[in-house]
Design an enzyme around this catalytic site. Structure first.
Site, PDB file in Angstrom:
ATOM      1  N   ARG A  67      42.301  31.311  34.287  1.00 31.65           N
ATOM      2  CA  ARG A  67      40.909  31.257  34.742  1.00 31.65           C
ATOM      3  C   ARG A  67      40.160  30.319  33.809  1.00 31.65           C
ATOM      4  O   ARG A  67      40.047  30.589  32.610  1.00 31.65           O
ATOM      5  CB  ARG A  67      40.257  32.645  34.761  1.00 31.65           C
ATOM      6  CG  ARG A  67      40.899  33.599  35.764  1.00 31.65           C
ATOM      7  CD  ARG A  67      39.983  34.779  36.083  1.00 31.65           C
ATOM      8  NE  ARG A  67      38.852  34.377  36.897  1.00 31.65           N
ATOM      9  CZ  ARG A  67      37.782  35.156  37.112  1.00 31.65           C
ATOM     10  NH1 ARG A  67      37.706  36.339  36.568  1.00 31.65           N
ATOM     11  NH2 ARG A  67      36.795  34.738  37.860  1.00 31.65           N
ATOM     12  N   ASP A  78      30.244  34.579  30.898  1.00 30.88           N
ATOM     13  CA  ASP A  78      31.641  34.162  30.785  1.00 30.88           C
ATOM     14  C   ASP A  78      31.793  32.961  29.862  1.00 30.88           C
ATOM     15  O   ASP A  78      32.862  32.732  29.322  1.00 30.88           O
ATOM     16  CB  ASP A  78      32.202  33.844  32.164  1.00 30.88           C
ATOM     17  CG  ASP A  78      32.452  35.109  32.967  1.00 30.88           C
ATOM     18  OD1 ASP A  78      33.591  35.591  32.974  1.00 30.88           O
ATOM     19  OD2 ASP A  78      31.492  35.626  33.566  1.00 30.88           O
TER      20      ASP A  78
END
Length: 381
Positions: free
Chosen positions: A98, A253
């Site tokens: 990711r 994030d």
């Protein structure tokens, strides 16, 4: 390889859900994950015996959330080392699983560095595997401690910004113990307010398209006995207009050097609403989420998710797998970014384990990062 194990109905987990743990059965070490794609319908654990299985769990969102991805990445390196796989290859695959969540690469690089250092010192692969595992466990513990400190700093900030207690907090996506070694980031602040008797209502965005708010945040709020209400993402504006939101709390994030914040898509519109309605917009994240190597928001790589997550709806048991119930005509193209970026001028404060940055500037953020204890993990692109 992944094995699945369903919990029985009689099992009662504590509020602090063990989202990840290392185990060493006779057949060899494994990493055990709570499969978040199956919540809240059932609690099922994935047992990963190699890094490839963990990569798939990360991509499918069985394990997710920036801080927990860092912990998982570190354990993934340790698993590859303990099982005798190519550690460098495993590390590369894990980092690429990711791209936006910077904590993942932080955890992978930290455990790999420990492995490499011990291997260079002793030439013993077993000792190097032990060093990688020790690094992962240390990161796990540090994140738990960071979570507690963020909760304290965040609650103090809420009490400073809002008068009279009875806070009504709006949150987006999931930021509780399912994403952390402790009780989370933004959710941990709301939980601290709840325990102090100062949370009047937690407004929970459902968070399209995978409903992490509806499935996971509501799940954690219910287990914690919090007063919460679920809303569709596009209903948030009416809440602000009615004066029902005192503060917005979200996680992150990746935080760029200038203070731009990448978080689950839908966060940026909340920041715009908050600014218009004069409501504090607060980001809660550990320092491992701050990436000095990413200069600004435009430099953050935004992960694009599969279109079927938008065009189909799936039961929790099948989340992320495709093959759900069609909600759009066959062949419909879908725009499905996993994250959006909120510029620093819309962020009231960034809360970390080392303190609060407000107003959010590159200089203030760099100064806060410089206060971190020597050896503390920080991101670097």
């Amino acid at each position: 390889m992944v094995d699945q194990q369903a919990r029985t109905g009689g099992d009662k987990r504590p509020t602090e859900i063990p989202a990840i743990r290392w185990e060493e059965p006779p057949e060899g070490p494994v990493l055990v994950l709570l499969d978040q794609t199956r919540l809240p319908a059932e609690e099922v654990e994935l047992v990963c015996t190699d890094a490839a299985a963990l990569v798939e769990a990360i991509r499918s969102l069985a394990v997710r959330g920036a801080p927990l991805l860092g912990i998982a990445g570190a354990y993934g390196v340790a698993l590859a080392a303990a099982r005798g796989f190519d550690v460098a290859e495993a590390a590369r695959a894990l980092e690429e699983a990711r791209p936006t969540a910077v904590n993942l690469s932080v955890g992978v690089r930290r455990a790999r560095a420990a492995h490499q250092a011990e291997l260079a010192r002793t030439g013993d692969p077993t000792a190097a595997a032990v060093a990688a595992l020790a690094s992962a466990r240390a990161l796990h513990q540090e994140d738990a401690e960071a979570s507690a400190r963020m909760a304290a700093h965040g609650l103090a900030l809420l009490d400073e910004l809002l008068s009279g207690g009875g806070h009504r907090i709006l949150t987006h996506c999931n930021t509780g113990s399912l994403v952390s070694g402790g009780e989370g980031t933004a959710f941990a602040v709301a939980l601290a307010a709840h325990r102090a008797g100062r949370l009047r209502r937690l407004w929970v965005d459902e968070t399209r398209p995978l409903l992490q708010g509806a499935r996971l945040t509501a799940y954690e709020a219910a287990r914690s006995g919090m007063a919460y209400t679920l809303l569709t993402d596009n209903a948030a504006g009416s809440l602000f207009a009615a004066g029902e939101v005192d503060a917005v709390l979200i996680g992150a994030d990746r935080i760029a050097a200038d203070g731009s914040v990448a978080n689950k898509v839908g966060s940026y519109p909340l920041a715009v609403l908050a600014r218009y309605h004069h409501v504090p917009f607060i980001v809660v994240a550990p320092l491992t989420t701050v990436d000095p190597g990413t200069p600004d928001g435009a430099s953050i790589e935004i992960e694009q998710r599969p279109g079927f997550e938008v065009t189909e709806v799936a039961a929790p048991q099948a989340a992320g797998a495709g093959g759900g119930i069609p909600m759009a005509p066959l062949g419909t193209q879908a725009y499905n970014p996993a994250f959006d970026v909120t510029p620093p001028e819309l962020v009231t404060a960034i809360v970390t384990e080392e303190g609060v940055v407000s107003p959010v500037t590159a200089e203030a953020l760099a100064e806060l990062c410089a206060r971190a204890p020597a050896g503390a993990p920080q991101a670097s692109s």
